[in-house]
Design an enzyme around this catalytic site. Structure first.
Site, mmCIF file in Angstrom:
data_model
loop_
_atom_site.group_PDB
_atom_site.id
_atom_site.type_symbol
_atom_site.label_atom_id
_atom_site.label_comp_id
_atom_site.label_asym_id
_atom_site.label_seq_id
_atom_site.Cartn_x
_atom_site.Cartn_y
_atom_site.Cartn_z
ATOM 1 N N SER A 76 8.648 33.455 -24.813
ATOM 2 C CA SER A 76 9.455 32.306 -23.795
ATOM 3 C C SER A 76 7.918 32.465 -22.815
ATOM 4 O O SER A 76 6.975 32.994 -23.050
ATOM 5 C CB SER A 76 10.195 32.954 -23.553
ATOM 6 O OG SER A 76 9.864 34.358 -22.079
ATOM 7 N N GLU A 120 4.094 45.694 -26.029
ATOM 8 C CA GLU A 120 4.947 45.098 -27.207
ATOM 9 C C GLU A 120 4.616 43.709 -28.328
ATOM 10 O O GLU A 120 3.700 43.452 -27.381
ATOM 11 C CB GLU A 120 6.644 44.772 -26.853
ATOM 12 C CG GLU A 120 6.162 43.614 -26.060
ATOM 13 C CD GLU A 120 8.036 43.934 -25.611
ATOM 14 O OE1 GLU A 120 9.042 44.385 -25.749
ATOM 15 O OE2 GLU A 120 8.317 42.707 -24.590
ATOM 16 N N GLU A 170 14.422 43.244 -27.273
ATOM 17 C CA GLU A 170 13.763 41.935 -26.801
ATOM 18 C C GLU A 170 14.398 41.651 -25.422
ATOM 19 O O GLU A 170 15.672 41.673 -25.718
ATOM 20 C CB GLU A 170 14.016 40.922 -27.567
ATOM 21 C CG GLU A 170 13.483 41.397 -28.903
ATOM 22 C CD GLU A 170 11.562 41.565 -29.244
ATOM 23 O OE1 GLU A 170 10.643 41.012 -27.748
ATOM 24 O OE2 GLU A 170 11.215 42.462 -29.545
ATOM 25 N N GLY A 171 13.680 40.868 -24.540
ATOM 26 C CA GLY A 171 14.199 40.901 -23.400
ATOM 27 C C GLY A 171 13.514 41.986 -22.736
ATOM 28 O O GLY A 171 14.017 42.809 -22.339
ATOM 29 N N ASN A 197 6.488 40.872 -29.722
ATOM 30 C CA ASN A 197 7.299 39.956 -30.254
ATOM 31 C C ASN A 197 7.636 38.624 -31.305
ATOM 32 O O ASN A 197 6.791 37.763 -31.305
ATOM 33 C CB ASN A 197 6.935 38.546 -28.469
ATOM 34 C CG ASN A 197 7.325 39.017 -27.418
ATOM 35 O OD1 ASN A 197 8.442 40.248 -26.906
ATOM 36 N ND2 ASN A 197 6.580 40.233 -26.612
ATOM 37 N N LYS A 245 11.140 48.189 -32.240
ATOM 38 C CA LYS A 245 9.983 48.653 -31.347
ATOM 39 C C LYS A 245 9.521 50.082 -32.795
ATOM 40 O O LYS A 245 8.486 50.499 -33.019
ATOM 41 C CB LYS A 245 10.716 49.738 -30.979
ATOM 42 C CG LYS A 245 10.534 47.995 -29.039
ATOM 43 C CD LYS A 245 9.407 47.105 -28.543
ATOM 44 C CE LYS A 245 9.641 46.629 -27.588
ATOM 45 N NZ LYS A 245 10.809 45.431 -27.735
ATOM 46 N N ARG A 270 3.934 36.265 -29.361
ATOM 47 C CA ARG A 270 3.073 36.941 -28.768
ATOM 48 C C ARG A 270 3.265 38.529 -28.447
ATOM 49 O O ARG A 270 3.759 39.079 -28.359
ATOM 50 C CB ARG A 270 3.880 36.542 -27.465
ATOM 51 C CG ARG A 270 3.427 36.557 -25.807
ATOM 52 C CD ARG A 270 3.968 35.977 -24.599
ATOM 53 N NE ARG A 270 5.073 37.836 -24.517
ATOM 54 C CZ ARG A 270 6.145 37.506 -23.716
ATOM 55 N NH1 ARG A 270 6.566 36.170 -23.552
ATOM 56 N NH2 ARG A 270 6.548 37.978 -23.695
ATOM 57 N N ARG A 287 1.714 37.722 -16.540
ATOM 58 C CA ARG A 287 2.938 38.388 -15.732
ATOM 59 C C ARG A 287 2.638 38.769 -14.898
ATOM 60 O O ARG A 287 1.485 39.635 -15.113
ATOM 61 C CB ARG A 287 4.497 38.360 -16.405
ATOM 62 C CG ARG A 287 5.102 37.328 -17.556
ATOM 63 C CD ARG A 287 6.009 37.998 -18.773
ATOM 64 N NE ARG A 287 5.608 38.708 -19.231
ATOM 65 C CZ ARG A 287 6.618 39.261 -20.302
ATOM 66 N NH1 ARG A 287 7.839 39.269 -19.689
ATOM 67 N NH2 ARG A 287 5.851 40.134 -21.323
ATOM 68 N N LYS A 311 12.730 53.076 -24.882
ATOM 69 C CA LYS A 311 12.392 51.969 -25.923
ATOM 70 C C LYS A 311 13.551 51.520 -26.343
ATOM 71 O O LYS A 311 13.543 52.228 -27.544
ATOM 72 C CB LYS A 311 11.194 51.029 -26.038
ATOM 73 C CG LYS A 311 10.364 51.027 -24.957
ATOM 74 C CD LYS A 311 9.211 50.129 -25.285
ATOM 75 C CE LYS A 311 8.269 49.742 -23.973
ATOM 76 N NZ LYS A 311 6.742 48.684 -24.616
#
Length: 511
Positions: free
Chosen positions: A156, A149, A405-406, A151, A333, A129, A487, A401
């Site tokens: 998810s 970013e 992840e998350g 993923n 990253k 993603r 989102r 950063k």
């Protein structure tokens, strides 16, 4: 059409709340309730679910930006598949991050152990993603997307994003025309969202490409999950989609990460097939064709050495991993920062090393999505970035950063200088400094835990992609764009994670 999204009256807000709550429950747009809503004592059997935080209306999103994200996803899939196969590049990435990041170091050790033994599975699956925000230099300039970013593990909300799009399409045909600021049926441009079918399709393709089982057992797919997973229904939508298929039939089992060594074993022969015995069906054993990881992406999943042994146990097996350790490392990253480093007369773009030379048009389109990202090492660029990060005024335009992840890991704006004082300077190189993307203002109303919140919001677009490749030959066996996610969070919130309680689900109304 009048201003969109419209402001609702109190009675309209009550009506939409009622409709959304019922639709969400009936269609699986739900999560396990957080402790703040329902305590564990009040739900000891874990049988309750609550609607996902969601916007009342699909947020307006520039069509040109949406199309831009969709158009480059297959190139991004191919790019990260190629990066995952370049061990030398990834080894240099690990070296640049430094020994201060124990998590990334341990991941690399898993790869080196399996490499020393010899890999038996050379096919890899990516359910990717790529996340973006809309960037606009001035009010008069054309909007474009800039990448937040990329993923490569546990990407998810594919299950819930498709349901959110379906919810907004339902409301657009039934409820929006009834509002005082009515929106006639068919007036909104709501793009099709195939994220469930697309992501499940990638897993199905890997299941097929694994080939016939080489033991006496039937094949299966393992969803590797976290214990106490609240976002279970997002994953269940993919599971149910996989199991709709009559040919091939795909048994799917959920396995908590902490129970890998308890319920799986690697066959003793040279094929190193991964064998799984479901604890509820102890008389049955399956040969695992695909491991889809919805866990293992952060240090919290590795509380002790046995957890790292479990990851090595999976990596050395014949199961197709989604992702492999190398693909997970490709999602750091630091890799994003290196890719985004501008081309200069003395240094060519790293992109050219990974995509065919005849695809210069594609590399230019990818480069157009990059924002300004800097290392925090002791290079000239890194030392300049350190000055920015430690300056009380300049830092306000940036986010720091780590290689994680998350949600909930980043350090924003004025908090950056004070944070850097708390860590040794030798650890700076494990962070990257990214210029913040400031999207155009949007307003919407969020329904969260039964309450409406109206105000300014920030939207983040995620474009899904699935890719299956063969590492020995470099051949890409499957490459598809696979739906989208929107989102949204309040414009005063830094983090946007839905599961972490910061953001909400949304969909696009293209403008």
């Amino acid at each position: 059409m009048a201003a969109f999204p419209p402001t609702t009256t109190p009675l309209e807000g009550e009506r939409l709340t009622e409709v959304i709550k019922d639709w969400a429950a009936a269609n699986g747009l739900v999560v396990r309730p957080p402790p703040a809503v329902i305590s564990a004592e009040a739900d000891p059997q874990g049988i309750l679910a609550t609607p996902v935080p969601v916007t009342l209306f699909p947020s307006p999103f520039p069509k040109v930006c949406f199309d831009q994200g969709v158009s480059v996803q297959k190139a991004y899939n191919e790019l990260y598949a190629a990066i995952s196969q370049d061990e030398g590049f990834l080894a240099q990435t690990i070296k640049d991050i430094g020994d201060s990041d124990d998590f990334i170091t341990e991941l690399w050790k898993v790869h080196l152990r399996v490499k020393a033994e010899g890999y038996v599975q050379h096919k890899s699956l990516g359910l990717f993603r790529s996340d973006y925000m809309v960037h606009q230099d001035t009010a008069d300039s054309d909007p474009m997307i800039k990448q937040v970013e990329f993923n490569t593990i546990a990407s998810s909300f594919g299950g819930l994003s498709a349901q959110t799009s379906a919810l907004h399409k339902y409301l657009a045909s039934t409820e929006y025309p009834l509002l005082e600021s009515s929106i006639a049926h068919g007036k909104l441009d709501l793009p099709r969202n195939s994220s469930v079918a697309g992501l499940a399709g990638g897993i199905r393709q890997a299941f097929i490409e694994y080939g016939a089982p080489t033991t006496s057992h039937s094949k299966c797919v393992i969803f590797l999950v976290q214990g106490g997973e609240r976002n279970i229904f997002d994953q269940k939508h993919l599971e149910f989609e996989l199991q709709k298929s009559e040919e091939p039939q795909i048994p799917v089992f959920r396995l908590p990460y902490a129970e890998i060594l308890q319920h799986t074993r690697v066959a003793d022969d040279s094929g190193r097939q991964l064998l799984y015995t479901p604890p509820k069906y102890p008389a049955r054993t399956f040969e695992v064709a695909v491991i889809y990881m919805r866990s293992g992406y952060g240090p919290g999943d590795y509380p002790d050495q046995s957890a790292w042994e479990a990851r090595y146990h999976l990596e050395r097996s014949a199961a197709i991993k989604c992702p492999s350790v190398l693909t997970q490392v490709a999602g750091t990253k630091k890799v994003q920062q290196v890719l985004a480093t501008p081309e200069t007369p003395s240094n060519s773009s790293v992109l050219n090393n990974f995509l065919p030379s005849e695809s210069s048009g594609r590399t230019a389109k990818l480069a157009a999505t990059f924002t300004n990202i800097y290392p925090l090492d002791d290079t000239e660029a890194g030392l300049k970035a350190r000055q920015i990060a430690q300056d009380p005024e300049l830092c306000k335009k940036y986010v720091l950063k780590p290689q994680r992840e998350g949600g909930g890991n980043n350090i924003y704006r004025s908090a950056i200088p004070e944070f850097l004082k708390t860590i040794p300077e030798a650890h700076y190189a494990s962070y990257i400094l990214m210029e913040l993307i400031t999207p155009p203002p949007v307003t919407n109303t969020i329904l969260r835990n039964g309450k409406l919140e109206h105000g300014g919001v920030i939207c983040e677009l995620g474009i899904y992609g699935t890719c299956l490749w063969e590492g020995k030959s470099g051949k890409v066996l499957h490459n598809e764009q696979a739906g989208y996610l929107l989102r949204t969070k309040g414009d005063k919130s830094e983090e946007g994670g839905v599961a972490a309680g910061f953001g909400c689900m949304d969909s696009c109304s293209l403008v």
